[in-house]
Design a protein around this motif. Structure first.
Motif, PDB file in Angstrom:
ATOM      1  N   TRP A 124       0.797  -1.180   0.168  1.00 46.72           N
ATOM      2  CA  TRP A 124      -0.329   0.086  -0.075  1.00 46.72           C
ATOM      3  C   TRP A 124       0.828   1.098   0.214  1.00 46.72           C
ATOM      4  CZ3 TRP A 124      -0.838   4.466   2.284  1.00 46.72           C
ATOM      5  CH2 TRP A 124      -2.195   5.079   2.615  1.00 46.72           C
ATOM      6  N   TRP A 125       2.024   1.193   0.731  1.00 41.05           N
ATOM      7  CA  TRP A 125       3.056   2.220   1.100  1.00 41.05           C
ATOM      8  C   TRP A 125       4.034   2.128  -0.464  1.00 41.05           C
ATOM      9  CZ3 TRP A 125       1.223   6.244   4.485  1.00 41.05           C
ATOM     10  CH2 TRP A 125       0.749   6.095   5.999  1.00 41.05           C
ATOM     11  N   LEU A 126       4.391   1.295  -0.641  1.00 37.18           N
ATOM     12  CA  LEU A 126       4.374   1.568  -2.346  1.00 37.18           C
ATOM     13  C   LEU A 126       4.064   2.272  -3.275  1.00 37.18           C
ATOM     14  CD1 LEU A 126       6.824  -1.747  -1.610  1.00 37.18           C
ATOM     15  CD2 LEU A 126       7.616   0.310  -1.654  1.00 37.18           C
ATOM     16  N   ASP A 127       2.388   1.627  -2.961  1.00 42.59           N
ATOM     17  CA  ASP A 127       1.947   2.061  -4.697  1.00 42.59           C
ATOM     18  C   ASP A 127       1.713   3.844  -4.170  1.00 42.59           C
ATOM     19  OD1 ASP A 127       2.235  -0.275  -5.292  1.00 42.59           O
ATOM     20  OD2 ASP A 127      -0.337  -0.722  -4.359  1.00 42.59           O
ATOM     21  N   ALA A 128       1.614   4.361  -2.920  1.00 39.20           N
ATOM     22  CA  ALA A 128       1.077   5.680  -2.483  1.00 39.20           C
ATOM     23  C   ALA A 128       2.380   6.529  -2.821  1.00 39.20           C
ATOM     24  CB  ALA A 128       0.842   6.080  -1.010  1.00 39.20           C
ATOM     25  N   GLY A 129       3.440   5.940  -2.961  1.00 42.69           N
ATOM     26  CA  GLY A 129       5.492   6.314  -3.444  1.00 42.69           C
ATOM     27  C   GLY A 129       6.297   6.684  -3.018  1.00 42.69           C
ATOM     28  N   PHE A 130       6.015   5.787  -1.839  1.00 43.78           N
ATOM     29  CA  PHE A 130       7.740   5.521  -1.430  1.00 43.78           C
ATOM     30  C   PHE A 130       8.270   4.533  -2.126  1.00 43.78           C
ATOM     31  CE2 PHE A 130       5.240   7.174   1.981  1.00 43.78           C
ATOM     32  CZ  PHE A 130       6.237   8.231   3.005  1.00 43.78           C
ATOM     33  N   ASP A 131       9.562   4.875  -2.322  1.00 43.48           N
ATOM     34  CA  ASP A 131      10.659   4.580  -3.031  1.00 43.48           C
ATOM     35  C   ASP A 131      10.969   2.930  -1.775  1.00 43.48           C
ATOM     36  OD1 ASP A 131      10.643   6.477  -4.897  1.00 43.48           O
ATOM     37  OD2 ASP A 131      11.120   7.485  -3.365  1.00 43.48           O
ATOM     38  N   GLU A 132      10.829   3.048  -1.001  1.00 47.84           N
ATOM     39  CA  GLU A 132      11.500   1.661  -0.113  1.00 47.84           C
ATOM     40  C   GLU A 132      10.366   1.865   0.820  1.00 47.84           C
ATOM     41  OE1 GLU A 132      15.676   0.682   0.169  1.00 47.84           O
ATOM     42  OE2 GLU A 132      16.428   2.232  -0.279  1.00 47.84           O
ATOM     43  N   VAL A 133      10.164   0.460   1.580  1.00 46.47           N
ATOM     44  CA  VAL A 133       9.125   1.068   2.774  1.00 46.47           C
ATOM     45  C   VAL A 133       9.574  -0.747   3.531  1.00 46.47           C
ATOM     46  CG1 VAL A 133       7.204   0.198   3.964  1.00 46.47           C
ATOM     47  CG2 VAL A 133       7.050   1.724   1.896  1.00 46.47           C
ATOM     48  N   SER A 134       9.673  -0.329   4.966  1.00 41.81           N
ATOM     49  CA  SER A 134      10.093  -1.309   6.182  1.00 41.81           C
ATOM     50  C   SER A 134       9.781  -1.270   7.551  1.00 41.81           C
ATOM     51  CB  SER A 134      11.801  -0.791   6.081  1.00 41.81           C
ATOM     52  OG  SER A 134      12.895  -1.779   6.995  1.00 41.81           O
ATOM     53  N   GLU A 135       9.068  -2.402   7.322  1.00 37.11           N
ATOM     54  CA  GLU A 135       8.487  -2.625   8.601  1.00 37.11           C
ATOM     55  C   GLU A 135       9.309  -2.789  10.175  1.00 37.11           C
ATOM     56  OE1 GLU A 135       4.953  -6.184   7.374  1.00 37.11           O
ATOM     57  OE2 GLU A 135       6.655  -6.200   5.929  1.00 37.11           O
ATOM     58  N   TYR A 136      10.429  -3.334   9.871  1.00 35.84           N
ATOM     59  CA  TYR A 136      10.761  -3.331  11.112  1.00 35.84           C
ATOM     60  C   TYR A 136      12.503  -2.496  10.532  1.00 35.84           C
ATOM     61  CZ  TYR A 136       9.479  -7.963  10.531  1.00 35.84           C
ATOM     62  OH  TYR A 136       8.615  -8.690   9.747  1.00 35.84           O
TER      63      TYR A 136
END
Length: 169
Positions: free
Chosen positions: A89-101
């Motif tokens: 969801w966050w990647l689709d919203a435009g973030f280049d990278e997303v970490s859960e940790y």
């Protein structure tokens, strides 16, 4: 030369945060516009920004509209208010990278949303958000919540220079 910046806890679109944290805005629209302007005043398109969580309370379309206005390569470490949405969801919203940790940056800086337990013997500095206007004492913590930074991302050098104790006399 590109820079690396850090910030957290924008809470884009969250009307109640204005009262909760005594933010100086009349409404969420004014808050959103001011925070976008402050981000872009220091971050260029070539810079990298680590957002340490609690980015937006808006739907995907409105969140994407905000992310697309922000300069830089954007990395999100999910905060407690972000975790209800998937990494995709966050990647689709435009973030280049997303970490859960949490992430260890430059072998010394522990990047997390919530402050992590650190004692004097630990070789890390915890760069974090989550606690907004509060601040932990000492050189083991650096709070990058927007309330601590006048809503403006802080550079890696500013953090490093304030927490790394100089041995020079």
């Amino acid at each position: 030369m590109s820079q690396t910046y850090f910030i957290s806890d924008h809470h884009f679109g969250h009307k109640s945060i204005i009262d909760f944290e005594d933010r100086p805005f009349a409404d969420a629209d004014e808050m959103n516009a001011a925070m976008i302007a402050k981000w872009n005043a220091v971050v260029t398109k070539d810079d990298t920004v680590f957002h340490l969580g609690d980015f937006s309370f808006l739907n995907k379309e409105k969140t994407e509209a905000i992310v697309s206005q922000l300069n830089g390569y954007k990395i999100l470490i999910l905060g407690n208010h972000d975790r209800g949405r998937s990494r995709t969801w966050w990647l689709d919203a435009g973030f280049d990278e997303v970490s859960e940790y949490p992430i260890i940056y430059k072998n010394f800086f522990f990047l997390s949303h919530e402050p992590m337990y650190m004692n004097k013997q630990m070789p890390y500095v915890n760069v974090h958000g989550h606690i907004h206007g509060q601040k932990y004492e000492g050189h083991h913590y650096y709070n990058v919540s927007v309330e601590q930074l006048d809503y403006t991302p802080v550079s890696f050098e500013q953090i490093r220079d304030s927490v790394v104790v100089s041995e020079e006399q």
